[in-house]
Motif scaffolding. Sequence first.
Motif, PDB file in Angstrom:
ATOM      1  N   GLU A 210       1.016  -0.827   0.205  1.00 47.34           N
ATOM      2  CA  GLU A 210       0.001   0.017   0.207  1.00 47.34           C
ATOM      3  C   GLU A 210       0.396   1.493   0.126  1.00 47.34           C
ATOM      4  OE1 GLU A 210      -3.424  -1.979   2.946  1.00 47.34           O
ATOM      5  OE2 GLU A 210      -1.470  -1.561   3.214  1.00 47.34           O
ATOM      6  N   VAL A 233      -3.551   4.211  -1.500  1.00 49.58           N
ATOM      7  CA  VAL A 233      -4.407   3.719  -0.564  1.00 49.58           C
ATOM      8  C   VAL A 233      -5.685   4.588  -0.689  1.00 49.58           C
ATOM      9  CG1 VAL A 233      -5.460   3.810   1.825  1.00 49.58           C
ATOM     10  CG2 VAL A 233      -3.434   2.474   0.376  1.00 49.58           C
ATOM     11  N   ILE A 238      -6.854   0.273  -1.125  1.00 49.66           N
ATOM     12  CA  ILE A 238      -6.500  -0.044  -2.265  1.00 49.66           C
ATOM     13  C   ILE A 238      -7.696  -0.379  -3.507  1.00 49.66           C
ATOM     14  CG2 ILE A 238      -4.409  -0.919  -1.399  1.00 49.66           C
ATOM     15  CD1 ILE A 238      -4.901  -3.249  -3.012  1.00 49.66           C
TER      16      ILE A 238
END
Length: 477
Positions: A210, A233, A238
Amino acid sequence: MEWKVDRDADKPLYQQIFEYIEEKISYGEYPPETLLPSERKLAQQLNVNRMTIAHVYDELQASGLVERKKGSGTRVSSHKWGILPKGVTNWRKYIEGGSFIPSYPLIRRIRGEAKVMENGFNLASGKLSSDLFPSEYLQSVLSEHTFPSDLGYEHPQGLLSLRETIASYVKTYYNINTTSSSVLITSGAQQALHLITQCLLNPGDAVAIEAPSYCYSLPLFQSAGLRIFGLPVDANGINPDDIVTLYAKHKIRMIFLNPTYHSPTGAILSDARRKKVLDIAAELGIPIVEDDPVSLISFDNEQYAPIKSYDRSGNVLYVGSLSKVIGSSLRIGWLIGPQSVINRLADAREQIDFGLSVFPQMIANLLLQSPEYPKHLVFLRQELLERRNEMIDALRDILGEKVEFTIPKGGLFIWCKIKKKVDDQKLVEEGIKHKILFMPGSVYGAPNGYVRLTFAHLKKESIREAVKRLAIVLDHI
């Protein structure tokens, strides 16, 4: 620093410190070219006046034990004075070499200050405050049991009774189906991640994490020679389609996710996205590593099902820990995955340390089996909810329009954006100057101007004062 000056001794403080450093040099603990702490930092560590340290360093230089250069600090002399052996290993070359990369300088700076800072506020730590540790509960559990007389090596995967308990635990709390043979007990979650990167991947492999992510702060990925690519993110975690894009460009071989109360943003991957991530990963043949340390710390009574709970093909390696619900010093984590993977990682871990100590495993097993454990979780959620609310109120009252943030629905942190332009290095140094620590967003791969603030490490009555201190820091940059 563990050593302390003796203020009751007849010997002057500067002489005690001089002899201590002289001894370190003569024993080879401070080899030639070792950089000593700055005058200010050593004075802070030993709780003495800075001029005392300046006097010590002057005496060490006069004795030929150290060399001092403006802008380069104070280093142990590279010359062979009588106190040093004739042949000396240049440890500096070894320290700067090796395949395992040190922590980022900014993180080392913050952690170093955390060890010596007195009468300050630590909003950087991910640890629970001491009053949240279930000490009475632990004492009562231990008083009713005895430890075994046989202290031989345990099973490479960990204590069987604990693995059985964890298999039951993850079924009860997370609806994850597994058996003890598919559980590996680890020394916290980071050991699990380390074993995965070292044993299941090769240098040059591409992995997705992420962005921002706690993983950016872990040098174990770079140490393993992995190529890291970010998955942006948003408020719902995500975007699963980004995995497809990364795979097409870089042929990523593994996905690392922290889907519930993501560190540092607090985002929650939506249920629809969890299922889509699982489907995409399975279609592409890419394993998912799901790091799930704080999902039990929910403030809205909402339980988010781990990706692993939907996994029916063994495509998810699930990493859990007791660090955020009991205490980090217990050092108990676990990894759940296909038995072949668990066997491989257990073999590697056995080569490193022959397995974990049996004592923390027994303690963890007793705690998880106790009827008091669910009560502890209720207590912990309530306490952390109150601290979160206290920090939210303080940020609004004291900083107002200077920052913006999203209220986390669980976990230990608030992800905060500073509205004016700041440099993270200067921000951290100004914080240290005013005795307040926080984690800047840049260590997680975010742009300058973000900070992760922990509300779990301070007692509730200290949080407002900490935010006031943060306000002073922002006024000075």
